[in-house]
Design a protein around this motif. Structure first.
Motif, PDB file in Angstrom:
ATOM      1  N   UNK A 119     -14.237  -4.333 -14.619  1.00  0.00           N
ATOM      2  CA  UNK A 119     -13.587  -5.177 -13.619  1.00  0.00           C
ATOM      3  C   UNK A 119     -12.155  -4.698 -13.347  1.00  0.00           C
ATOM      4  N   UNK A 120     -11.433  -4.342 -14.413  1.00  0.00           N
ATOM      5  CA  UNK A 120     -10.062  -3.853 -14.242  1.00  0.00           C
ATOM      6  C   UNK A 120     -10.049  -2.502 -13.527  1.00  0.00           C
ATOM      7  N   UNK A 121     -11.000  -1.658 -13.877  1.00  0.00           N
ATOM      8  CA  UNK A 121     -11.066  -0.335 -13.259  1.00  0.00           C
ATOM      9  C   UNK A 121     -11.406  -0.442 -11.778  1.00  0.00           C
ATOM     10  N   UNK A 122     -12.276  -1.383 -11.441  1.00  0.00           N
ATOM     11  CA  UNK A 122     -12.649  -1.575 -10.038  1.00  0.00           C
ATOM     12  C   UNK A 122     -11.434  -1.982  -9.214  1.00  0.00           C
ATOM     13  N   UNK A 123     -10.651  -2.934  -9.708  1.00  0.00           N
ATOM     14  CA  UNK A 123      -9.461  -3.371  -8.978  1.00  0.00           C
ATOM     15  C   UNK A 123      -8.428  -2.246  -8.866  1.00  0.00           C
ATOM     16  N   UNK A 124      -8.346  -1.439  -9.902  1.00  0.00           N
ATOM     17  CA  UNK A 124      -7.405  -0.310  -9.878  1.00  0.00           C
ATOM     18  C   UNK A 124      -7.792   0.704  -8.797  1.00  0.00           C
ATOM     19  N   UNK A 125      -9.068   0.997  -8.706  1.00  0.00           N
ATOM     20  CA  UNK A 125      -9.542   1.928  -7.682  1.00  0.00           C
ATOM     21  C   UNK A 125      -9.393   1.342  -6.281  1.00  0.00           C
ATOM     22  N   UNK A 126      -9.627   0.026  -6.153  1.00  0.00           N
ATOM     23  CA  UNK A 126      -9.453  -0.611  -4.847  1.00  0.00           C
ATOM     24  C   UNK A 126      -7.990  -0.567  -4.409  1.00  0.00           C
ATOM     25  N   UNK A 127      -7.081  -0.745  -5.359  1.00  0.00           N
ATOM     26  CA  UNK A 127      -5.655  -0.713  -5.020  1.00  0.00           C
ATOM     27  C   UNK A 127      -5.236   0.649  -4.504  1.00  0.00           C
ATOM     28  N   UNK A 128      -5.929   1.696  -4.941  1.00  0.00           N
ATOM     29  CA  UNK A 128      -5.612   3.065  -4.491  1.00  0.00           C
ATOM     30  C   UNK A 128      -6.560   3.546  -3.395  1.00  0.00           C
ATOM     31  N   UNK A 141      -5.761   0.620 -15.938  1.00  0.00           N
ATOM     32  CA  UNK A 141      -6.481  -0.163 -16.947  1.00  0.00           C
ATOM     33  C   UNK A 141      -6.448   0.528 -18.300  1.00  0.00           C
ATOM     34  N   UNK A 142      -6.782  -0.175 -19.369  1.00  0.00           N
ATOM     35  CA  UNK A 142      -6.764   0.431 -20.704  1.00  0.00           C
ATOM     36  C   UNK A 142      -7.820   1.523 -20.850  1.00  0.00           C
TER      37      UNK A 142
END
Length: 294
Positions: A21-30, A8-9
């Motif tokens: 919201x972007x950071x949450x999805x990024x952490x979930x992906x990892x 995320x930015x």
């Protein structure tokens, strides 16, 4: 295939809800989001563990540091100084949320206002279905950014119940063919858009037909004058123009069909028949009557 989502930015203090919201999805992906939610340490190692269990324990322990590294790397230096003292990713996440997300009272008021806007939405007669759908989705996205759940089915119900009367036939057709409770928003919008385009095409064809009919009438009317002589056409046109034109009421006869200087009842004009002033021979009442021959 391996999947590595782009990070995320960098968060610099603005638009926290979008960044979160972007950071949450990024952490979930990892596979690191559970570490942020639950600030717990993996259980200590026991005796007689297998190599696979030891490796899993090592990975679980490393997740905490990985999540912390992700959070620290996606904030600006100014924001980093505010979470540098946090010992866990959960503490850092909660710190950012507490400082940059709206206070609960303000957030609730924003949600109330947005929900009210959503309930008051109605499609305008001048709008297309695409324009109306964009207005609805803009409001819904703002609601979702505040963390409120909003199902697509509720959006479908909103669209169906707020459409103008001209869409009733299409809604009835959809009800007969399928369950509207299960229809997707994009499918509904596309079906209504197709009807809208068909109606626009029919109106365009009708307008073209009316224009062609008027053109034929005009052509027929002009052809009726082709056999007449030019001087006769000019005379007829002059009569029509004179009949349409109106003047100020004449001071002598009060009529509006001529100018005052051309009036037959001017006081300075002399009749050729009776030699009296005030009228011309054409309207003279003192003309000698023709004698009847026996």
């Amino acid at each position: 295939m391996s999947f590595s989502p782009p990070p995320p930015p960098i968060f610099a203090g603005e638009n926290y809800n979008i960044w979160a919201m972007k950071m949450k999805k990024y952490l979930q992906a990892h596979d690191l989001w559970n570490v942020v939610l639950n600030d717990t340490e993996p259980p200590p190692l026991r005796a007689n563990l297998t190599i696979a269990q030891i490796r899993q324990h090592s990975e679980d322990t490393a997740k905490k540091n990985k999540a912390m590294s992700c959070l620290q790397s996606r904030v600006s230096d100014v924001i980093f100084t505010r979470i540098v003292a946090c010992d866990s990713p959960k503490q850092a996440w909660d710190k950012l949320k507490e400082e940059f997300q709206w206070l609960d009272k303000t957030r609730q008021q924003q949600l109330i206002n947005l929900r009210r806007d959503f309930e008051n939405l109605r499609m305008k007669e001048s709008e297309t279905i695409k324009q109306y759908a964009d207005r609805i989705m803009a409001t819904i996205n703002n609601i979702r950014l505040l963390g409120d759940e909003f199902s697509d089915q509720r959006v479908v119900e909103k669209v169906i119940t707020t459409l103008p009367e001209k869409y009733e036939s299409k809604i009835s057709s959809l009800e007969d063919s399928r369950d509207l409770l299960a229809i997707r928003l994009t499918e509904l919008i596309n079906a209504l858009y197709a009807q809208e385009q068909r109606r626009a095409n029919r109106m365009e064809e009708h307008s073209e037909g009316v224009f062609q009919a008027k053109s034929r009438e005009s052509s027929s009317s002009s052809s009726s004058y082709k056999g007449k002589k030019p001087w006769l056409e000019k005379k007829e046109k002059g009569k029509k123009d004179a009949a349409k034109k109106k003047f100020q009421p004449c001071a002598h006869c009060k009529k509006t069909t001529h100018l005052e200087k051309y009036c037959w009842h001017r006081p300075d004009i002399q009749c050729r028949s009776c030699k009296q002033l005030g009228h011309i021979e054409k309207v003279c009442k003192n003309k000698p009557k023709a004698q009847t021959q026996h």
